[in-house]
Design an enzyme around this catalytic site. Structure first.
Site: not given
Ligand code: CIR
Length: 263
Positions: A71, A76-77, A96, A142, A172, A257
């Protein structure tokens, strides 16, 4: 006010991105069923996304690719920027957690000040929506209360207000709502549980239309799968840049993201 906006637009604007892992199709899924990801298409879409940011005057900077972190393209996360401060997050899902190490190095190399959210606090950048000095933070998927508390401790002394928003229907907060350059929060009604918490809320006609990346005071980037929303935003006086991100949407990602904007 006008002068400030103009000055901002000619300042250095950097977009951090991270090339997709070859294991992208193993990325986390929470609300969607797994459907096959076309890797070549994902690569092309990512190139198109990066090219769109570059065409808008962003200096695009890669965080080192991490093939073993499926991922990691959703950069962005892992970090949230507030002026010259970078807050390294504490990803809310085990797979992650390793993503933050290279990101920490990259933002430090840019000369940003670095703070960090730490366990037992969890916080994903996708949960953090900035609207001026108000910072909305999604809680439930999360991000947990301790993560929000730590972010508040960091930001309140800097003059920000941190507002927690319960999130249940989506991964999110920013899977459901983002903000236009004028600060209006936009989202699709089916996914927004508490529209009244925002100072100004505008419903958009498509689920994928709820995610926009602010490019400048008059332009936004949006998924090509939201043409009706693009038309709505154009009717409000915005220039709209559509990009194809279908392969990332299959993994619950969206236009926001795939990059972190530093202006
Ligand atoms: C996740 O589940 O963490 C990733 N497959 C997708 C993350 C997407 N992030 C976001 O929208 N900020």
């Amino acid at each position: 006010r006008l002068v400030t906006t103009w000055k901002r637009d000619i300042q250095r604007r950097v977009a951090l991105v991270r090339p997709p892992s070859s294991r992208l199709d193993e990325g986390e899924l929470t609300h969607l069923e797994r459907t096959p990801v076309d890797h070549e298409l994902a690569e092309r879409q990512w190139d198109g996304y990066v090219a769109a940011l570059a065409a808008e005057g962003f200096e695009v900077l890669d965080v080192a690719a991490a093939d073993d972190l499926p991922d990691s393209v959703f950069v962005e996360d892992t970090v949230v920027i507030f002026d010259d401060l970078a807050v390294i997050t504490s990803p809310g899902v085990e797979s992650r957690r390793g993503e933050v190490d290279d990101v920490r190095e990259t933002v430090a190399s840019l000369g940003l000040r670095v703070e960090e959210i730490s366990a037992p606090g969890t916080l994903d950048g996708g949960d953090v929506l900035k609207v001026g000095t108000t910072i909305y933070v999604g809680s439930g998927g999360r991000t947990n209360g301790e993560g929000i508390r730590q972010l508040r401790e960091i930001l309140v002394p800097l003059g920000y207000r941190v507002v927690g928003v319960p999130v249940k229907k989506v991964l999110h907060l920013k899977s459901a709502v983002t903000a236009l350059p004028d600060g209006t929060v936009i989202g699709h009604k089916s996914l927004v549980e508490h529209p009244g918490i925002f100072d100004r809320f505008l419903a958009v006609p498509e689920v994928h239309g709820s995610a926009v990346v602010v490019l400048s005071h008059d332009a936004v980037l949006i998924s090509a799968s939201a043409p009706k929303t693009a038309a709505l935003l154009e009717s409000l006086g915005y220039r709209v840049v559509p990009v194809e991100v279908s392969e990332f949407e299959k993994l619950e990602g969206c236009v926001t993201c795939l990059s972190v904007r530093i202006r």
